[in-house]
Motif scaffolding. Structure first.
Motif, PDB file in Angstrom:
ATOM      1  N   MET A   1      41.078  42.857  31.581  1.00  0.00           N
ATOM      2  CA  MET A   1      40.512  44.096  32.055  1.00  0.00           C
ATOM      3  C   MET A   1      39.014  43.943  32.300  1.00  0.00           C
ATOM      4  O   MET A   1      38.494  44.414  33.288  1.00  0.00           O
ATOM      5  N   CYS A   2      38.307  43.275  31.403  1.00  0.00           N
ATOM      6  CA  CYS A   2      36.851  43.145  31.540  1.00  0.00           C
ATOM      7  C   CYS A   2      36.470  42.500  32.862  1.00  0.00           C
ATOM      8  O   CYS A   2      35.501  42.905  33.486  1.00  0.00           O
ATOM      9  N   GLY A   3      37.226  41.491  33.281  1.00  0.00           N
ATOM     10  CA  GLY A   3      36.920  40.824  34.535  1.00  0.00           C
ATOM     11  C   GLY A   3      37.025  41.756  35.724  1.00  0.00           C
ATOM     12  O   GLY A   3      36.213  41.703  36.646  1.00  0.00           O
ATOM     13  N   GLU A   4      38.019  42.615  35.708  1.00  0.00           N
ATOM     14  CA  GLU A   4      38.193  43.567  36.801  1.00  0.00           C
ATOM     15  C   GLU A   4      37.071  44.598  36.819  1.00  0.00           C
ATOM     16  O   GLU A   4      36.554  44.941  37.883  1.00  0.00           O
ATOM     17  N   ILE A   5      36.695  45.081  35.655  1.00  0.00           N
ATOM     18  CA  ILE A   5      35.602  46.053  35.575  1.00  0.00           C
ATOM     19  C   ILE A   5      34.297  45.395  36.001  1.00  0.00           C
ATOM     20  O   ILE A   5      33.508  45.987  36.745  1.00  0.00           O
ATOM     21  N   ALA A   6      34.054  44.171  35.563  1.00  0.00           N
ATOM     22  CA  ALA A   6      32.831  43.456  35.931  1.00  0.00           C
ATOM     23  C   ALA A   6      32.762  43.255  37.439  1.00  0.00           C
ATOM     24  O   ALA A   6      31.701  43.413  38.047  1.00  0.00           O
ATOM     25  N   LYS A   7      33.883  42.917  38.060  1.00  0.00           N
ATOM     26  CA  LYS A   7      33.915  42.717  39.517  1.00  0.00           C
ATOM     27  C   LYS A   7      33.554  44.015  40.232  1.00  0.00           C
ATOM     28  O   LYS A   7      32.764  44.016  41.169  1.00  0.00           O
ATOM     29  N   LEU A   8      34.134  45.120  39.791  1.00  0.00           N
ATOM     30  CA  LEU A   8      33.810  46.415  40.389  1.00  0.00           C
ATOM     31  C   LEU A   8      32.344  46.770  40.151  1.00  0.00           C
ATOM     32  O   LEU A   8      31.699  47.395  40.987  1.00  0.00           O
ATOM     33  N   GLY A   9      31.799  46.328  39.013  1.00  0.00           N
ATOM     34  CA  GLY A   9      30.413  46.601  38.678  1.00  0.00           C
ATOM     35  C   GLY A   9      29.408  45.876  39.553  1.00  0.00           C
ATOM     36  O   GLY A   9      28.230  46.216  39.565  1.00  0.00           O
ATOM     37  N   GLU A  10      29.868  44.886  40.301  1.00  0.00           N
ATOM     38  CA  GLU A  10      28.961  44.178  41.216  1.00  0.00           C
ATOM     39  C   GLU A  10      28.458  45.097  42.326  1.00  0.00           C
ATOM     40  O   GLU A  10      27.388  44.869  42.878  1.00  0.00           O
ATOM     41  N   THR A  11      29.241  46.122  42.659  1.00  0.00           N
ATOM     42  CA  THR A  11      28.854  47.022  43.746  1.00  0.00           C
ATOM     43  C   THR A  11      28.785  48.488  43.326  1.00  0.00           C
ATOM     44  O   THR A  11      28.360  49.322  44.122  1.00  0.00           O
ATOM     45  N   ASP A  12      29.204  48.801  42.116  1.00  0.00           N
ATOM     46  CA  ASP A  12      29.252  50.192  41.675  1.00  0.00           C
ATOM     47  C   ASP A  12      28.556  50.326  40.318  1.00  0.00           C
ATOM     48  O   ASP A  12      29.031  49.778  39.327  1.00  0.00           O
TER      49      ASP A  12
END
Length: 47
Positions: A1-12
């Protein structure tokens, strides 16, 4: 889950902060993450 949230955090910024909260909790979802998400996520439906 952390990886998915981190990826989204690159732009949001909301997901970036959410990722930080989860990482502060050892990579686990927690009450602070839930509270932050409920207070900051865009509304999906209008009341």
């Amino acid at each position: 889950m952390c990886g998915e949230i981190a990826k989204l955090g690159e732009t949001d910024p909301m997901f970036k902060r959410l990722d930080e909260i989860v990482k502060e909790n050892g990579g686990l979802w927690c009450a602070d993450a839930e509270k932050y998400l409920l207070e900051n996520a865009p509304k999906l439906v209008e009341n």
